[in-house]
Scaffold this motif. Structure first.
Motif, PDB file in Angstrom:
ATOM      1  N   ASN A 183      -5.662  -1.454   0.300  1.00 40.55           N
ATOM      2  CA  ASN A 183      -4.595  -2.141  -0.433  1.00 40.55           C
ATOM      3  C   ASN A 183      -3.491  -1.214  -0.925  1.00 40.55           C
ATOM      4  O   ASN A 183      -2.461  -1.684  -1.417  1.00 40.55           O
ATOM      5  N   THR A 184      -3.689   0.091  -0.791  1.00 40.91           N
ATOM      6  CA  THR A 184      -2.750   1.050  -1.378  1.00 40.91           C
ATOM      7  C   THR A 184      -1.378   0.990  -0.709  1.00 40.91           C
ATOM      8  O   THR A 184      -0.338   0.993  -1.378  1.00 40.91           O
ATOM      9  N   GLU A 185      -1.354   0.936   0.623  1.00 41.94           N
ATOM     10  CA  GLU A 185      -0.073   0.864   1.323  1.00 41.94           C
ATOM     11  C   GLU A 185       0.706  -0.381   0.914  1.00 41.94           C
ATOM     12  O   GLU A 185       1.919  -0.321   0.645  1.00 41.94           O
ATOM     13  N   GLN A 186       0.021  -1.518   0.854  1.00 41.61           N
ATOM     14  CA  GLN A 186       0.684  -2.770   0.481  1.00 41.61           C
ATOM     15  C   GLN A 186       1.253  -2.690  -0.935  1.00 41.61           C
ATOM     16  O   GLN A 186       2.374  -3.161  -1.183  1.00 41.61           O
ATOM     17  N   SER A 187       0.517  -2.073  -1.840  1.00 39.16           N
ATOM     18  CA  SER A 187       1.001  -1.937  -3.221  1.00 39.16           C
ATOM     19  C   SER A 187       2.259  -1.092  -3.283  1.00 39.16           C
ATOM     20  O   SER A 187       3.168  -1.365  -4.079  1.00 39.16           O
ATOM     21  N   LEU A 188       2.328  -0.065  -2.429  1.00 40.72           N
ATOM     22  CA  LEU A 188       3.537   0.760  -2.381  1.00 40.72           C
ATOM     23  C   LEU A 188       4.705  -0.045  -1.840  1.00 40.72           C
ATOM     24  O   LEU A 188       5.806  -0.029  -2.421  1.00 40.72           O
ATOM     25  N   ARG A 189       4.489  -0.757  -0.752  1.00 33.78           N
ATOM     26  CA  ARG A 189       5.587  -1.509  -0.126  1.00 33.78           C
ATOM     27  C   ARG A 189       6.076  -2.644  -1.032  1.00 33.78           C
ATOM     28  O   ARG A 189       7.240  -3.041  -0.967  1.00 33.78           O
ATOM     29  N   GLN A 190       5.189  -3.160  -1.875  1.00 34.28           N
ATOM     30  CA  GLN A 190       5.585  -4.209  -2.815  1.00 34.28           C
ATOM     31  C   GLN A 190       6.107  -3.630  -4.130  1.00 34.28           C
ATOM     32  O   GLN A 190       6.369  -4.359  -5.069  1.00 34.28           O
ATOM     33  N   ALA A 196       1.885   6.444  -3.158  1.00 34.27           N
ATOM     34  CA  ALA A 196       0.585   6.051  -2.612  1.00 34.27           C
ATOM     35  C   ALA A 196      -0.078   7.271  -1.989  1.00 34.27           C
ATOM     36  O   ALA A 196       0.551   7.996  -1.212  1.00 34.27           O
ATOM     37  N   VAL A 197      -1.331   7.486  -2.335  1.00 34.52           N
ATOM     38  CA  VAL A 197      -2.106   8.557  -1.719  1.00 34.52           C
ATOM     39  C   VAL A 197      -2.831   7.947  -0.521  1.00 34.52           C
ATOM     40  O   VAL A 197      -3.666   7.053  -0.674  1.00 34.52           O
ATOM     41  N   LEU A 198      -2.491   8.427   0.669  1.00 37.74           N
ATOM     42  CA  LEU A 198      -3.037   7.863   1.900  1.00 37.74           C
ATOM     43  C   LEU A 198      -3.648   8.976   2.738  1.00 37.74           C
ATOM     44  O   LEU A 198      -3.078  10.057   2.856  1.00 37.74           O
TER      45      LEU A 198
END
Length: 343
Positions: A183-190, A196-198
């Motif tokens: 869910n981290t990428e989506q939280s960044l894009r929103q 975001a640490v990926l």
């Protein structure tokens, strides 16, 4: 009290409670008699990904030892806590998290590295293309999303912030948010978080989608290193030394197999494993796999891979009393690759 400070206090409280639980934990899958060796290891997996023990088992590198999946992990600290309390037989986490648990007198020992950072595989700290964040000071007052607090991502971030000249008071103004990796990428894009640490295949998939850029990576900051290890309880090791040796040998061989095979071969094998295990998962993530990132041959653990984080935790004031010695927390005695050996 800031959210990160509260999270750290909750982590320390959980560790203290864990020590009490560990003292009364049952032997679980341990051998019933001194001469018997456990032939089944309970573990937690990762959704849509293949762990090194799973790869080792599929390649036939674990011999007679079988794996029993008991669910999916939510984070490294939770994984090793489950091992320490006897809910699983082995677990893996960031070496700094293992240090914290070991110094709280949890009877666990690290036996083989399983992830790390190199030029191909690393943890990156990403922002949207139009973000004003470019330097450590730009993060003051902003939110950083990561898979778990008190572990690898937090340690690396705070090291970067400190090297960038931020004071302890300023670092505390950077808000850390725990998010599931998927869910981290989506939280960044929103725009729910600023950074975001990926890592691993999740990072590669996010980068391939475009619209984000890196501000730094752990590899750029620290160079190539192994970041996490698998641990067993000390009582399990005492009862089942041959089982532990088979596990470490198998994981080490899987690391070297993946290191020496064409990437397409490894990806195909992982897809096949996910398909066979029938957990109703999306196998698309493994297409982005590049390497395990493990620095040492066959997962051999280097002293600095614990020493670095012992020093960091001590500087953070999270270690009380004398600093532990790395050699008290890990062992390479089960690894046939130590000192240039081979399996």
């Amino acid at each position: 009290m800031s959210p990160p400070r509260r999270a750290i206090l909750r982590t320390l409280a959980a560790v203290a409670a864990l020590v009490v639980l560990t003292a009364t934990a049952g032997c679980g899958g341990d051998a019933a008699a001194d001469d018997a060796q456990a032939d089944e290891l309970r573990y937690q997996g990762s959704v849509g990904q293949v762990t090194l023990p799973e790869l080792a088992a599929d390649l036939g590198y674990l011999g007679d030892v079988k794996l029993k999946w008991i669910g999916n992990v939510t984070g490294g600290p939770q994984d090793i806590q489950a091992t320490a309390t006897g809910q699983s037989d082995f677990g893996g986490a960031f070496n700094g998290a293992i240090v914290k648990l070991a110094t709280a007198n949890a009877p666990i020992t690290a036996v083989v590295s399983y992830y790390g950072s190199d030029a191909q595989t690393f943890q990156g700290y990403y922002v949207l293309d139009d973000s004003p964040v470019r330097s450590p000071r730009d993060l003051i007052g902003r939110k950083v999303g990561m898979n778990t607090l008190g572990a690898h991502a937090e340690a690396v971030l705070k090291t970067w912030l400190a090297r960038g000249g931020l004071t302890s008071a300023e670092i505390k103004q950077v808000e850390l948010v725990a998010l599931p990796p998927v869910n981290t990428e989506q939280s960044l894009r929103q725009r729910q978080i600023d950074v975001a640490v990926l890592g691993g295949v999740i990072r590669d998939k996010a980068v391939a989608s475009g619209g984000i850029r890196t501000i730094f990576t752990d590899y750029e900051l620290l160079g190539a290193f192994s970041g996490g290890t698998y641990v067993f309880r000390d009582d399990f090791i005492k009862r089942n030394p041959e089982t532990v040796k088979a596990f470490v040998t198998g994981v080490g061989k899987a690391i070297e197999w993946a290191r020496t095979q064409p990437r397409e071969t490894v990806v195909a094998r992982m897809r096949d494993i996910i398909g066979k295990r029938g957990r109703n998962e999306d196998p698309s993530l493994v297409a982005y796999w590049k390497s395990s990132g493990v620095a040492g041959r066959g997962g051999v653990i280097g002293e600095q891979e614990f020493g670095t984080w012992i020093d960091w935790l001590a500087a953070e004031g999270e270690l009380k009393g004398d600093r532990p010695k790395p050699g008290d927390i890990y062992t390479n005695r089960f690894n046939p690759f130590v000192d240039g050996g081979s399996a």
